[in-house]
Scaffold this active site. Structure first.
Site, PDB file in Angstrom:
ATOM      1  N   HIS A   1      -4.652  -1.081  -4.954  1.00 45.59           N
ATOM      2  CA  HIS A   1      -5.599  -0.057  -3.770  1.00 45.59           C
ATOM      3  C   HIS A   1      -6.279   1.514  -4.866  1.00 45.59           C
ATOM      4  CE1 HIS A   1      -2.470  -1.653  -2.125  1.00 45.59           C
ATOM      5  NE2 HIS A   1      -3.097  -1.420  -0.684  1.00 45.59           N
TER       6      HIS A   1
ATOM      7  N   CYS B   1       0.734  -1.394   0.256  1.00 42.78           N
ATOM      8  CA  CYS B   1      -0.044  -0.236   0.084  1.00 42.78           C
ATOM      9  C   CYS B   1       0.958   1.484   0.140  1.00 42.78           C
ATOM     10  CB  CYS B   1      -0.977  -0.245   1.306  1.00 42.78           C
ATOM     11  SG  CYS B   1      -0.315  -0.848   2.715  1.00 42.78           S
TER      12      CYS B   1
ATOM     13  N   ARG C   1       6.611 -11.673   5.208  1.00 42.19           N
ATOM     14  CA  ARG C   1       5.767 -11.874   6.033  1.00 42.19           C
ATOM     15  C   ARG C   1       6.391 -13.033   6.965  1.00 42.19           C
ATOM     16  NH1 ARG C   1      -0.335 -10.569   5.055  1.00 42.19           N
ATOM     17  NH2 ARG C   1       0.202  -8.651   3.305  1.00 42.19           N
TER      18      ARG C   1
ATOM     19  N   GLN D   1       1.292 -11.329  -4.584  1.00 41.02           N
ATOM     20  CA  GLN D   1      -0.587 -10.862  -4.136  1.00 41.02           C
ATOM     21  C   GLN D   1      -1.199 -10.310  -5.697  1.00 41.02           C
ATOM     22  OE1 GLN D   1      -0.537  -8.040  -0.547  1.00 41.02           O
ATOM     23  NE2 GLN D   1      -2.107  -9.311   0.803  1.00 41.02           N
TER      24      GLN D   1
ATOM     25  N   ASP E   1      -2.513  -7.209  -5.438  1.00 36.04           N
ATOM     26  CA  ASP E   1      -3.239  -5.929  -4.745  1.00 36.04           C
ATOM     27  C   ASP E   1      -3.841  -5.123  -5.494  1.00 36.04           C
ATOM     28  OD1 ASP E   1      -3.402  -5.314  -2.275  1.00 36.04           O
ATOM     29  OD2 ASP E   1      -0.948  -5.339  -1.188  1.00 36.04           O
TER      30      ASP E   1
ATOM     31  N   HIS F   1      -8.288  -1.132   0.209  1.00 34.21           N
ATOM     32  CA  HIS F   1      -7.247  -2.309   0.309  1.00 34.21           C
ATOM     33  C   HIS F   1      -7.716  -3.438  -0.716  1.00 34.21           C
ATOM     34  CE1 HIS F   1      -4.510  -0.571   2.754  1.00 34.21           C
ATOM     35  NE2 HIS F   1      -5.541   0.059   3.125  1.00 34.21           N
TER      36      HIS F   1
ATOM     37  N   LYS G   1     -13.012  -5.329   7.008  1.00 34.11           N
ATOM     38  CA  LYS G   1     -12.894  -5.755   5.544  1.00 34.11           C
ATOM     39  C   LYS G   1     -13.509  -7.145   5.305  1.00 34.11           C
ATOM     40  CE  LYS G   1      -9.840  -9.445   7.767  1.00 34.11           C
ATOM     41  NZ  LYS G   1      -8.242 -10.801   7.547  1.00 34.11           N
TER      42      LYS G   1
END
Lengths: 576, 576
Positions: free
Chosen positions: B325, B274, B303, B321, B323, B451, B405
């Site tokens: 945004h 992000c 992670r 990911q 991902d 997100h 979420k």
């Protein structure tokens, strides 16, 4: 004049101009302390400690004073003197005194013109009148001896040429280079950014830069699949021990990031992609019949570089290499190298680089493996180059620690050189990692590894393409290929219809439906260097067409949407 | 029987079976020391300290003994007794003594059947005879109390059902799950590997796995461009301070890798994508008219997870990911959420997941921002779900620290659940990073950030797809779509002709020209789960055709190469 003579004459002229500039500065700034004043390509600079900071406005005044000194046509006179005499002569010039102390000889030479005298080895022209066309270009701060613990001096840069025409040409080229600077265009065209919060040398690709990268990566992947490469993905970190086994820890430590601790192990950001590929190769027993195996990866690597040397997209700390490693038998090396060189030629021409130079870099001082391995690897590179009749120069001692390499340097439209493809033959890592195959004889043989990258790094390639094309990327690479500009509000729906028609045909089109005037939109699209501007009004609507304008300003008149679609698609297809 | 009753009955049966197993083990292994014996889904286990290690051959013997005890139909008798009496009863069972010591009450309950007695809260069936169909499935080592400093006990797992049919169905499903295990198929199909030398949880994607990933990524990118997303690329490391500003350092530290030192700054591998997107957004002033802005990145994140919880591709330390945004105005949030949920539904059906469950996770104990921000964000998620009439459950307290979420859990073909898409509304990071836009009123407003990831992680998706399809990937995802098998040497050239014909049509084809027999090649292609096997001999050569066999074993007979090409291409096109 032959090249060498010319070079020597330029050297004398630049050197003399530097002394003349120093005299001018001393006259204008009494008490100025002088640092050093060497020659550089096309010109010279001189470092000064002055009573006040210089501004660009000072440069014309210094130029006027220089012209005065040139008009006096004072002869350059050389004199050799003992160090004590020199120390006396430069007693009010502490930087010169420092230099005198460091000269190992008992005596030094000084050059003088009129009343100005400078510690100098020469050579110079006969007299100040022989300096022809010159220009002071810019000023910059520079630490004495490049050491940030020493005082900051003021550096004045200048250029000098034999004729006005040469100087003018140089200045035009400089202006053009500044106009094409990828750091400037990168911002104007919204291609990328760096952020102090993230850290220097770490690139954020904005949508428009990322589209170019996507197009390049798709093209690259398709071409690699076609040529028998397998794409793989490997992690950006690995245990430090792996880099000890490879030799990177010993030979390459200056470029490594500091380790990451985890559960009692040290991990490291990878500086290269090779080790993951070796481990995939080794995940099963390979037969001589399954070779060559070619693993390709668009692999992001991280290498430490001092903040001072980072430069836009061209020199960064994190970059994505179009890397590949070929595992093969000794008898396949040459053929594989020829294949790689063919791919290099194909890629260079696809991206519009007609000119490049090839260098064969041989064994450096610090190297892994044996001298005979190096000899064998160098020979196979040489043979491949000769089979393709590619002219090359030898760059002695410039190989990487694990093997000799071929380096290709591209020339962009302004003649600037860029580091391009690299091909390395490696007999060393296969030994360290026991990379082998079962031969026809049923026994184990060590494989040969070829490391190669043809585009280099996505970041540097974008820098190079931006400067090569001055931001006017070929159609296939343009982030936006067509902007559709409705003349009035009533044409907006039609514009969006064309947009979706083009987009369904794989064309990157965008409607500019802002309330601004048409001419302003055209001007902005030109600044954005969009290849096609499609203007639509009543006439166009009734004929399912658009008026095409090119970014060059050329007007192609009315074409049907179908024609436009095929025009743009075929330009992209042909990588124009 | 309603679900709750059924559950309770199963609980009694599993518990009782565990006691019967313990009695059987004690009879067969005199002196056996008993640990604990709880129930689990579908069954039970019991931990023992025995005089010798168990082998799988012991299980049938224990089962026989259990059947004997069941045949005796002994009643389960419960008795409450003081702790001292219990200590006396279990004086030769040190693990039970430890448990007794920890029970806070003054008395304990014990259950007995015949001469066997066990410390137990129950409940049980009435008698041993009520245990119907059971099976001991496997043995494993287990530390007493899960503590590696305690003794290692031997654990026997078993299952029990009311009917033979249920047991059989369970065993078949188990065998099928084992057959589909992505770690097993990942190796058999040569999709990926991990390496101790690189580190656990770090994945090397082999060529065949990488092809699947490439297909998915291409599909993903095209779909995102179509839906108005911009693709970006951002660095894998950033200065630690950035993660302090974001709150990750405070709220997420357990999952962060340790920092990297460079030039006096600390850098960190990113756990999320992000922040780079925020900085790109902030690289220019945004107007309300330019929103929503949607940045998408196939971003690899790192992670920390304990080694013990890592699991194949499904739980790893480095993963990519899909991902994105979305930066938008408050009045756009709901519409954007609906758009994301539409994309989620499209993606799930594209990959063949018909069943999934939706969870709305609300404010956790540790959170950033204010309670009213959380309320507002939760409401917009709820409204979007309701507009699409998607049934959902609330998962209280399961939001991430910066916002509530929606979590989607996929069900694979065996009914196993997988973590799928996630959508988070975030009013917090925009405040911390001052992410704003100029509104219609000319003043600054804070933007809202969404997100979202729809495929989750490439690694976990491959694990899930592998198990869902048992490795027989749909045609569009199959690493090799067609294997061409020449019957004799004289058909090899023709086979290669078909190969290049198919490849030019974008089909991933490969000739198997090894010297092996045709039947063996067919068998191997079937094991590799290649969708189409094209056998070519004399008959096929003369008719420019091939005989098609499917991986199911079905024979489609002769088809012309043109027909085959369009058959495969349209299957791939339709994502079959």
């Amino acid at each position: 004049m032959i090249a060498k003579e010319r070079e020597e004459r330029e050297e004398r002229m630049h050197h003399s101009a530097a002394h003349i500039m120093a005299e001018a500065v001393q006259q204008l700034f009494p008490g100025a302390r002088l640092g050093i004043g060497p020659t550089i390509i096309n010109g010279f600079y001189y470092d000064f400690e002055l009573s006040r900071p210089l501004t660009p406005d000072d440069l014309p005044l210094i130029e006027d004073k220089m012209r005065e000194i040139i008009g006096q046509d004072e002869p350059f006179v050389v004199e050799e003197m003992g160090k004590d005499e020199a120390r006396h002569l430069f007693s009010d010039q502490p930087y010169k005194l420092e230099l005198i102390d460091e000269i190992p000889d008992a005596s030094v030479t000084v050059y003088s013109q009129g009343s100005f005298v400078d510690l100098c080895r020469g050579p110079h022209l006969d007299s100040t009148g022989q300096v022809r066309e010159f220009k002071l270009t810019h000023i910059a701060g520079a630490y004495w001896r490049g050491d940030e613990k020493q005082p900051m001096l003021q550096r004045i840069y200048g250029v000098a040429f034999d004729s006005r025409a040469e100087l003018d040409e140089y200045l035009v080229r400089q202006a053009e280079a500044a106009r094409r600077d990828h750091r400037k265009l990168g911002k104007e065209l919204d291609l990328y950014s760096t952020h102090e919060e993230i850290g220097p040398g770490l690139i954020c690709w904005h949508p428009k830069g990322a589209v170019i990268r996507e197009v390049i990566e798709d093209f690259w992947r398709a071409e690699h699949h076609r040529r028998g490469y397998d794409v793989v993905y490997t992690p950006h970190i690995a245990k430090l021990d792996l880099w000890k086994t490879s030799g990177h820890w010993d030979f390459y430590r200056d470029y490594l990031f500091s380790p990451i601790e985890m559960e009692g192990h040290q991990y490291m950001l990878r500086p290269m992609n090779c080790l993951g590929h070796i481990l995939i190769y080794k995940s099963e027993l390979r037969s001589y019949r399954s070779l060559p195996i070619r693993y390709a990866e668009l692999g992001t690597v991280y290498r430490y570089e001092r903040t001072g040397v980072l430069y836009g997209l061209a020199r960064v700390r994190g970059f994505t290499q179009d890397d590949a490693h070929i595992f093969c038998r000794t008898d396949q090396v040459e053929e594989e190298l020829v294949g790689v060189l063919n791919l290099v030629q194909f890629m260079m021409s696809s991206f519009g680089f007609g000119e490049y130079e090839v260098f064969l870099s041989t064994r450096p001082d610090r190297y892994a493996g044996t001298a005979s391995m190096w000899e064998e690897a160098t020979e196979s590179l040489r043979r491949a180059l000769e089979r393709l009749e590619l002219p090359y120069e030898v760059d002695p001692g410039e190989g990487v620690f694990y093997g000799p390499k071929i380096d290709v340097k591209l020339k962009d439209a302004l003649g600037h050189e860029w580091q391009g493809p690299t091909i390395q033959v490696d007999f060393n890592l296969p030994q360290r990692f026991d990379v082998c195959y079962i031969g026809e004889d049923g026994s184990e043989h060590t494989a040969v590894m070829i490391h190669r990258t043809v585009l280099g790094a996505m970041e540097r390639l974008l820098a190079c393409l931006t400067e090569h094309y001055g931001g006017a990327f070929p159609v296939w690479l343009s982030p936006v290929q067509a902007v559709i500009i409705p003349i009035a509000d009533r044409h907006v729906d039609y514009a969006h219809q064309i947009e979706s028609d083009l987009m369904n045909g794989g064309i990157r089109a965008r409607v500019d439906d802002r309330p601004q005037r048409m001419n302003m939109k055209i001007r902005e699209a030109q600044l954005e260097k969009v290849p096609y501007m499609l203007v639509v009004g009543d006439k166009e609507m009734t004929s399912t067409s658009a008026s095409i304008r090119l970014r060059s300003g050329e007007d192609l008149g009315l074409e049907t949407v179908k024609e436009i679609k095929s025009r743009i698609a075929s330009a992209a297809e042909e990588r124009l």
